[in-house]
Design a protein around this motif. Sequence first.
Motif, short mmCIF file in Angstrom:
data_model
loop_
_atom_site.label_atom_id
_atom_site.label_comp_id
_atom_site.label_asym_id
_atom_site.label_seq_id
_atom_site.Cartn_x
_atom_site.Cartn_y
_atom_site.Cartn_z
N GLU A 61 6.95 -5.48 5.32
CA GLU A 61 6.82 -6.39 6.46
C GLU A 61 6.84 -5.65 7.78
N GLU A 63 4.96 -4.12 11.05
CA GLU A 63 3.72 -4.31 11.82
C GLU A 63 2.93 -3.00 11.80
N ASP B 16 16.05 -8.13 6.24
CA ASP B 16 16.06 -9.10 5.16
C ASP B 16 16.66 -10.43 5.55
N ARG B 19 14.72 -13.68 6.07
CA ARG B 19 13.83 -14.22 5.04
C ARG B 19 14.50 -15.32 4.24
N LYS B 114 2.50 -10.63 1.02
CA LYS B 114 2.82 -11.25 2.31
C LYS B 114 3.02 -12.75 2.18
#
Lengths: 188, 250
Positions: A61, A63, B16, B19, B114
């Motif tokens: 995750e 960028e 984390d 999430r 993703k």
Amino acid sequence: MDDLTSDAGVPVPDAYDPGGPPDEVDAAVLARLARITARIDPVPEGLVERSLFAATLAGLEAEVMELAYVEAPLTGVRGDTLGGTGEATPVEARTITFTHESLTVMISLSGAQGGQVRVDGWAVPAGVLSVELHRPGTDPLVVASDVDGRFSFDAVDRGLASLVVRRADEAVAADGGAGAVSTPVIEI
Amino acid sequence: MGGLARRLSRAVVALDSARPYPVRPAGPGAVHTLGDAMTRPTDALPEPNVDGVETSLGDRAAHALLEYRAGRQHALGELIREATPLLWHTVRAQGVDRQEADDVVQHTWAALVKHANTITEPHAVLKWLLVTARRAAWEAVRKTRDDARRRADLPDDSPDHPASLPAKDPTPDVRVLQDERDRILWGAMARLPKRCEELLRLVSLADRPDYRAISAAIGMPMGSIGSTRGRCLAKLRTILDEQGDFSWTT
């Protein structure tokens, strides 16, 4: 939408029932078809590894930074095109700059022993960063930059790679604006 | 644990915490790759084929997603190994060249990761993958054609030099097919409607129980006959029968 067994335009021999269970000929034809497909248009070598790598990087995750600038000095051009230098093929030396709104990372690649690559990097703005070097099929190497933002990996194998840079500063990380950034996948 | 490891650990925890699901266990030792997971013993859930019940690729895809959401990556790595050929041929069937298809397949897997937490129905993962790959393939084809049009100075409509677009189908090299039945089968495939051809080619690469997912993904809902021989296979058999009396089971 269940017109699939009632297509009047398609003659179906009496010998078998298209609504019936698949028979051994069906299975044999499909098996042969799978073999032909694989032979005519084989999956590229390494695609699975590249896919695993892409998935791993996506899972971070981070960028993705932009590739801003690549400099390959003339002396780094592959030796066989220079000729007459009397030297062994020089290892390609390159400087690559990546940018992101909050960070610029410059890396310099140079030859190391055994055909490996040395990576020297510099991140701006300066600060202690955690830098991960990701490659397909192996755990990432992790180093910390010094307070000036400099870091290095002494000897890494050639191939696809991506650097992931994280602020080591917890306060900034908690700020919400300091997620990890990664370089695009490059060939080192 | 050194200072670096502690800092990294904090950074990972911070990442984390935002999430809904822990994508991977927090901690510096947890930054493993999917490829690495192949050889690493894991505490993963047992494979879902208990009691000797055969699972389909669709089942394994669902399992992989749930495992991944729980922070275990092994099953996803296995899925990538197993289903990459299916995605490859899905993309190639849309007329994408090999280099670009390579990228599309990688991007499809990255997209799955993703979207791992937003796919609401795990059993739709296989279909999701196929649909995503096909859309990306169409986009790649469209872009290639747009680029080709921009490069062309003027449209050239002369009969001798018809304006050419990239071929819809990459021409396979049929010379690699030595076996006569292979050539007959390939020729018969070419006579099928396009979607039938694509469906059968993909079905051949997957387990039979995935017939339904694959056909749905390419816009051919199979209705109630997912478990039986489909219309496309019947058409193919008809064409093959016209070619002569060959034994296909030996």
